[in-house]
Design a protein around this motif. Structure first.
Motif, PDB file in Angstrom:
ATOM      1  N   UNK A  13       0.816  -1.215   0.000  1.00 15.70           N
ATOM      2  CA  UNK A  13       0.000   0.000   0.000  1.00 15.70           C
ATOM      3  C   UNK A  13       0.854   1.271   0.000  1.00 15.70           C
ATOM      4  N   UNK A  14       2.034   1.189   0.604  1.00 10.33           N
ATOM      5  CA  UNK A  14       2.933   2.347   0.664  1.00 10.33           C
ATOM      6  C   UNK A  14       4.243   1.931   0.000  1.00 10.33           C
ATOM      7  N   UNK A  15       4.400   2.190  -1.295  1.00 13.03           N
ATOM      8  CA  UNK A  15       5.605   1.742  -2.009  1.00 13.03           C
ATOM      9  C   UNK A  15       6.883   2.301  -1.390  1.00 13.03           C
ATOM     10  N   UNK A  16       7.918   1.455  -1.372  1.00 13.12           N
ATOM     11  CA  UNK A  16       9.217   1.892  -0.862  1.00 13.12           C
ATOM     12  C   UNK A  16       9.372   1.753   0.630  1.00 13.12           C
ATOM     13  N   UNK A  17       8.366   1.243   1.324  1.00 11.92           N
ATOM     14  CA  UNK A  17       8.462   1.074   2.772  1.00 11.92           C
ATOM     15  C   UNK A  17       8.062  -0.352   3.149  1.00 11.92           C
ATOM     16  N   UNK A  18       8.692  -0.842   4.204  1.00 15.86           N
ATOM     17  CA  UNK A  18       8.284  -2.125   4.764  1.00 15.86           C
ATOM     18  C   UNK A  18       7.205  -1.886   5.820  1.00 15.86           C
ATOM     19  N   UNK A  19       6.557  -2.944   6.208  1.00 12.84           N
ATOM     20  CA  UNK A  19       5.559  -2.821   7.280  1.00 12.84           C
ATOM     21  C   UNK A  19       6.230  -2.406   8.582  1.00 12.84           C
ATOM     22  N   UNK A  20       7.458  -2.889   8.799  1.00 12.91           N
ATOM     23  CA  UNK A  20       8.197  -2.454   9.996  1.00 12.91           C
ATOM     24  C   UNK A  20       8.416  -0.941   9.973  1.00 12.91           C
ATOM     25  N   UNK A  21       8.734  -0.391   8.809  1.00 17.08           N
ATOM     26  CA  UNK A  21       8.960   1.053   8.710  1.00 17.08           C
ATOM     27  C   UNK A  21       7.683   1.826   9.028  1.00 17.08           C
ATOM     28  N   UNK A  22       6.537   1.334   8.583  1.00 19.50           N
ATOM     29  CA  UNK A  22       5.261   1.985   8.912  1.00 19.50           C
ATOM     30  C   UNK A  22       5.020   1.959  10.415  1.00 19.50           C
ATOM     31  N   UNK A  23       5.267   0.788  11.021  1.00 19.68           N
ATOM     32  CA  UNK A  23       5.052   0.656  12.465  1.00 19.68           C
ATOM     33  C   UNK A  23       6.022   1.538  13.248  1.00 19.68           C
ATOM     34  N   UNK A  24       7.275   1.600  12.800  1.00 20.95           N
ATOM     35  CA  UNK A  24       8.245   2.472  13.474  1.00 20.95           C
ATOM     36  C   UNK A  24       7.757   3.918  13.481  1.00 20.95           C
ATOM     37  N   UNK A  25       7.282   4.360  12.329  1.00 20.08           N
ATOM     38  CA  UNK A  25       6.837   5.757  12.234  1.00 20.08           C
ATOM     39  C   UNK A  25       5.616   6.005  13.124  1.00 20.08           C
ATOM     40  N   UNK A  26       4.656   5.070  13.116  1.00 16.74           N
ATOM     41  CA  UNK A  26       3.434   5.258  13.901  1.00 16.74           C
ATOM     42  C   UNK A  26       3.724   5.234  15.401  1.00 16.74           C
ATOM     43  N   UNK A  27       4.648   4.360  15.831  1.00 20.57           N
ATOM     44  CA  UNK A  27       5.041   4.353  17.245  1.00 20.57           C
ATOM     45  C   UNK A  27       5.658   5.692  17.624  1.00 20.57           C
ATOM     46  N   UNK A  28       6.550   6.163  16.773  1.00 25.63           N
ATOM     47  CA  UNK A  28       7.273   7.408  17.077  1.00 25.63           C
ATOM     48  C   UNK A  28       6.357   8.621  17.046  1.00 25.63           C
ATOM     49  N   UNK A  29       5.531   8.757  15.989  1.00 26.55           N
ATOM     50  CA  UNK A  29       4.703   9.961  15.852  1.00 26.55           C
ATOM     51  C   UNK A  29       3.587   9.989  16.890  1.00 26.55           C
ATOM     52  N   UNK A  30       3.099   8.820  17.311  1.00 27.15           N
ATOM     53  CA  UNK A  30       2.058   8.793  18.358  1.00 27.15           C
ATOM     54  C   UNK A  30       2.612   9.312  19.673  1.00 27.15           C
ATOM     55  N   UNK A  31       3.872   9.026  19.924  1.00 27.86           N
ATOM     56  CA  UNK A  31       4.502   9.538  21.150  1.00 27.86           C
ATOM     57  C   UNK A  31       4.800  11.030  21.029  1.00 27.86           C
TER      58      UNK A  31
END
Length: 255
Positions: A13-31
């Protein structure tokens, strides 16, 4: 092609990113978004709606009258009326602090908890949900995620996934060998069944040869009989000649 474990696979769904990269960003931005006054003024309402969109993509909607009442704020509000201690966009009784906190908890759990047997349909569904949440909370180049917020794949999880893949490949090889052996056994059995039919033809052809032996023996016997008859005939002829000679001698004597 090597099958990667969760969450190391590429996002569809998000080209150029892994699912881990999506989760990393969401963990960080939520904090990060739980900082006091992170969004204010004219942007506040827009980001309230964005947080709600991310929350709705990742959680089952709450229905009034079913189950426990809305949970209390986690953690409790520190500065009521100031971001993030403000009401959620669409869920009464919740604040943005609560939504961002549970978003971080869920993303961290999805990222760090092993999921060795995730099905393809489950991965596709979470990829879809995470892409919605990422799109809602993405701050773009205005606020890039620092490198120390990025995580790496667990060496143990990668090794376990590789071992599982090797076990599946070994099982496939054993199954292929078993099928080949079964096929060979069937071919041998078919040859054995067909062999007596082919051997029957020479036996029938050999039967007249065995029957020819008595004929030869009979021919020899008849030949012997004929030879014996000739000898006896010659003896009779010789006797007759001797008898005639004797009779002729007697007549001459009488004269």
């Amino acid at each position: 092609m090597r099958s990667l474990p969760w969450p190391e696979m590429e996002s569809t769904q998000v080209p150029g990113r892994t699912i881990r990269a999506l989760l990393d960003y969401l963990v960080w931005i939520s904090r990060e978004m739980r900082q006091i006054g992170f969004h204010a003024g004219t942007d506040r309402d827009e980001w309230c709606r964005r947080v709600q969109r991310a929350y709705a993509a990742c959680f089952i909607p709450i229905f009034p009258g079913h189950g426990d009442p809305y949970p209390p704020d986690v953690p409790p509000a520190r500065n009521p009326g100031i971001w993030p201690d403000i009401p959620a966009s669409s869920i009464p009784g919740m604040t943005l602090r609560h939504q961002l906190t549970v978003l971080e908890m869920l993303m961290r759990n999805l990222r760090d908890k092993p999921w060795p047997h995730a099905r393809s349909d489950e991965i596709a569904e979470w990829d879809r949900r995470l892409s919605i949440a990422f799109g809602a909370l993405d701050h773009g180049e205005y606020m890039p995620m620092p490198e120390d917020a990025q995580t790496e794949a667990s060496a143990e999880a990668m090794a376990a996934a590789e071992a599982e893949q090797e076990a599946l490949r070994a099982k496939a090889r054993r199954r292929s060998l078993q099928l080949r052996r079964q096929l060979q056994a069937r071919k041998k059995a078919a040859k054995k069944k067909a062999a007596p039919k082919k051997a029957a033809a020479p036996k029938k052809a050999a039967a007249p040869k065995k029957a020819a032996a008595p004929k030869k023996a009979a021919a020899k016997k008849t030949a012997k009989k004929k030879a014996a008859a000739k000898k006896t005939a010659k003896k009779k002829v010789a006797k007759k000649k001797t008898a005639k000679k004797k009779a002729a001698k007697k007549k001459t004597k009488k004269r």
